[in-house]
Design a protein around this motif. Structure first.
Motif, mmCIF file in Angstrom:
data_model
loop_
_atom_site.group_PDB
_atom_site.id
_atom_site.type_symbol
_atom_site.label_atom_id
_atom_site.label_comp_id
_atom_site.label_asym_id
_atom_site.label_seq_id
_atom_site.Cartn_x
_atom_site.Cartn_y
_atom_site.Cartn_z
ATOM 1 N N VAL A 65 0.835 -1.207 0.000
ATOM 2 C CA VAL A 65 0.000 0.000 0.000
ATOM 3 C C VAL A 65 0.868 1.254 0.000
ATOM 4 O O VAL A 65 0.620 2.209 -0.745
ATOM 5 C CB VAL A 65 -0.962 -0.001 1.209
ATOM 6 C CG1 VAL A 65 -1.622 1.368 1.367
ATOM 7 C CG2 VAL A 65 -2.025 -1.087 1.047
ATOM 8 N N ALA A 66 1.919 1.271 0.828
ATOM 9 C CA ALA A 66 2.802 2.437 0.900
ATOM 10 C C ALA A 66 3.523 2.679 -0.416
ATOM 11 O O ALA A 66 3.644 3.819 -0.880
ATOM 12 C CB ALA A 66 3.820 2.248 2.030
ATOM 13 N N SER A 67 4.004 1.606 -1.048
ATOM 14 C CA SER A 67 4.699 1.749 -2.324
ATOM 15 C C SER A 67 3.762 2.273 -3.394
ATOM 16 O O SER A 67 4.115 3.179 -4.170
ATOM 17 C CB SER A 67 5.296 0.406 -2.759
ATOM 18 O OG SER A 67 5.973 0.532 -3.983
ATOM 19 N N PHE A 68 2.547 1.733 -3.464
ATOM 20 C CA PHE A 68 1.582 2.209 -4.449
ATOM 21 C C PHE A 68 1.160 3.643 -4.158
ATOM 22 O O PHE A 68 0.828 4.400 -5.070
ATOM 23 C CB PHE A 68 0.356 1.301 -4.465
ATOM 24 C CG PHE A 68 0.555 0.026 -5.257
ATOM 25 C CD1 PHE A 68 1.443 -0.020 -6.308
ATOM 26 C CD2 PHE A 68 -0.164 -1.110 -4.940
ATOM 27 C CE1 PHE A 68 1.624 -1.181 -7.050
ATOM 28 C CE2 PHE A 68 -0.001 -2.280 -5.665
ATOM 29 C CZ PHE A 68 0.899 -2.317 -6.724
ATOM 30 N N ALA A 69 1.163 4.029 -2.891
ATOM 31 C CA ALA A 69 0.801 5.406 -2.548
ATOM 32 C C ALA A 69 1.812 6.385 -3.137
ATOM 33 O O ALA A 69 1.436 7.450 -3.631
ATOM 34 C CB ALA A 69 0.709 5.571 -1.036
ATOM 35 N N PHE A 395 -4.757 6.351 -7.510
ATOM 36 C CA PHE A 395 -4.710 5.634 -6.239
ATOM 37 C C PHE A 395 -5.510 4.335 -6.269
ATOM 38 O O PHE A 395 -5.704 3.714 -5.229
ATOM 39 C CB PHE A 395 -5.183 6.554 -5.106
ATOM 40 C CG PHE A 395 -4.183 7.621 -4.771
ATOM 41 C CD1 PHE A 395 -3.089 7.353 -3.960
ATOM 42 C CD2 PHE A 395 -4.308 8.893 -5.306
ATOM 43 C CE1 PHE A 395 -2.152 8.333 -3.663
ATOM 44 C CE2 PHE A 395 -3.378 9.878 -5.023
ATOM 45 C CZ PHE A 395 -2.293 9.601 -4.197
ATOM 46 N N THR A 398 -3.573 1.472 -4.756
ATOM 47 C CA THR A 398 -3.590 1.568 -3.296
ATOM 48 C C THR A 398 -4.924 1.081 -2.743
ATOM 49 O O THR A 398 -4.973 0.326 -1.755
ATOM 50 C CB THR A 398 -3.358 3.027 -2.861
ATOM 51 O OG1 THR A 398 -2.191 3.528 -3.513
ATOM 52 C CG2 THR A 398 -3.166 3.124 -1.359
ATOM 53 N N ALA A 402 -5.661 -2.265 -0.475
ATOM 54 C CA ALA A 402 -6.326 -2.137 0.817
ATOM 55 C C ALA A 402 -7.583 -2.994 0.896
ATOM 56 O O ALA A 402 -7.885 -3.597 1.925
ATOM 57 C CB ALA A 402 -6.665 -0.667 1.086
#
Length: 493
Positions: A65-69, A395, A398, A402
């Motif tokens: 999630v952080a990388s895709f953000a 997003f 992300t 999630a």
């Protein structure tokens, strides 16, 4: 066809300066290929490497999630870049803004190669990565709008779809180069070597991109349409204000049509992680999956000019709508075969969905979006509205991660999926992964298809533009050239 066209008086086209369509198309193609090489090597790295080195976590879902953000952050900056660079393109010329885009993109991408990892610099590593991604997004915000305006305004009447498509052909070629650079590295190098330093090589090559792109774009001529606007003192002081006032509803349409970015997002960004990340348990390799990206883009590069030419014959809207609805519906089959780890069928449907059917949208929008706006606000209106649409889709990876994240961290042992591990719920990791894979197909597939439907409806409500002269574009009351006359004019160039 000569590469210098001087339109006759009364033609509805700019007449004071010569058009050079081939030169403009070549410079737009090469510039877009080089600039999007930079943009897409980040997308590849965000899917394959960055979750491991910039966002380490005991929870693989958090890392993904952080990388895709950070990938999505680049799209946050795109509307800002579109506003600034679109304004520059409409007030200082298409050529100048394209050179500026190239310099900003190349420099920020090169600096990614020099970043320390989380293990070395701690939280500063992802902070610096986000900062550079913001600059990347800012730069690319003016790229397609500026490049396609340059090509469209040099194109002969009746061939705008064909010539305009070269912008996106260059974009697809940039993706081929990006994936082709990653392929041999990921295939030849060990996993540890690739994640330690091998991933930096494609970013370092951006130094060559800056030099080549600068030379190419400095040599292109400014468009006759912009030159006439400047000579007549018709350059607006605030293009965005005028664009919203005169063509606001068309900007909304473009933003909705740009939701079609959900298709490549599903294939190349989220799809890559779904297929290769150990936590999902699919088990396809990074090397295999990169071949999907390369092959799909090769097919797209070959097909795009033919689709652009088709839109010059039968119109922008029918080609666009078929491409949108067809590629959106194919998302279910593509995701299903990825979930089944059936590489051959996943490959086939990726090519069909993204490499072929999607080009009905991809090849047409550079000309179609430009044709909805007049010369004086064309770059700004296109850039701002299109980048708002792509921001909405940015997003999606992300959100997907999630909503349908990977299995718990206990299912990954030594970076490999452990199917027989029993979770606290009593089910095995294999059973958990199977349930998640099914959810991915329906959740991601339905969101992708839903956005494609919205894009198709927006296109259906727009006016047809392919038989409208350049000087009349953006005028809601413009009268299209009669079909017989249009066919005769097309045959003469």
């Amino acid at each position: 066809m000569s590469d210098q066209i001087i339109e006759p008086p009364g033609s509805g086209e700019p007449t004071a300066h010569a058009k050079t369509p081939k030169k403009a198309a070549a410079s737009g193609w090469i510039g877009s290929a080089l600039e999007y090489y930079d943009f897409f090597i980040y997308a590849q790295a965000a899917a394959l490497v960055f979750p491991l080195i910039f966002f380490p976590s005991n929870n693989p879902q958090v890392a993904i999630v952080a990388s895709f953000a950070t990938f999505g952050v680049g799209y946050v900056a795109r509307p800002i870049g579109a506003f600034v660079l679109g304004h520059w393109g409409d007030t200082h010329g298409r050529k100048n803004v394209l050179v500026l885009c190239m310099l900003l993109m190349g420099a920020s991408t090169f600096l990614v190669a020099l970043l320390p990892t989380y293990a070395v610099a701690g939280v500063w590593a992802p902070i610096l990565l986000v900062a550079l991604r913001l600059i990347q997004g800012f730069a690319v915000g003016g790229e397609i709008s500026g490049a396609s305006a340059m090509i469209l305004e040099h194109a002969p009447f009746g061939r705008r779809g064909y010539f305009g498509s070269f912008t996106l052909q260059g974009v697809q070629a940039g993706q081929i180069i990006a994936a082709a650079v990653f392929l041999p590295l990921s295939a030849v190098m060990s996993t540890d070597a690739f994640t330690t330093w091998g991933w930096r090589i494609p970013f370092l090559l951006s130094a060559l991109v800056v030099v080549a792109g600068y030379i190419i774009r400095r040599r292109v001529d400014e468009t006759p349409a912009f030159q006439e606007e400047a000579e007549h003192g018709e350059i607006p002081a605030a293009p965005i204000v005028q664009a919203v006032k005169e063509n606001g509803i068309d900007m909304v349409r473009v933003a909705c049509m740009a939701l079609m970015n959900a298709i490549p997002t599903a294939v190349t960004v989220f799809g890559a992680t779904f297929a290769t990340n150990a936590g999902y348990g699919v088990g396809l390799t990074s090397t295999n999956y990169l071949w999907i990206s390369v092959a799909g883009n090769v097919v797209a590069v070959l097909l795009i000019p033919f689709v652009g030419n088709l839109s010059d014959k039968i119109g922008r809207r029918p080609v666009f709508i078929v491409g949108a609805l067809g590629s959106g519906a194919l998302g279910y089959a593509y995701l299903y075969y990825v979930a089944q780890a059936n590489f051959a069928m996943a490959f086939l449907f990726a090519i069909l969905m993204w490499g072929i059917v999607y080009q009905g949208y991809n090849a047409v929008f550079p000309a179609f979006y430009q044709e909805l706006f007049p010369t004086k606000t064309r770059v700004t209106a296109f850039a701002v509205s299109q980048n708002i649409g792509t921001l909405i889709t940015a997003f999606l990876p992300t959100i997907y991660a999630a909503l349908v994240g990977p299995t718990p961290s206990a299912c990954v042992v030594n970076k490999k999926f452990a199917p027989d591990v029993v979770l606290p719920s009593g089910e095995t990791c294999r059973a958990a992964a199977d349930a998640i894979e099914s959810d991915v197909v329906w959740t991601v597939g339905s969101i992708t298809f839903g956005l494609a439907i919205i894009a198709a409806i927006a296109c259906f409500t727009a006016r047809e533009t392919f038989r409208v002269h350049l000087n009349d574009l953006g005028n809601k009351n413009a009268v299209p050239v009669p079909a017989d006359e249009y066919t005769r004019l097309r045959a003469s160039v």
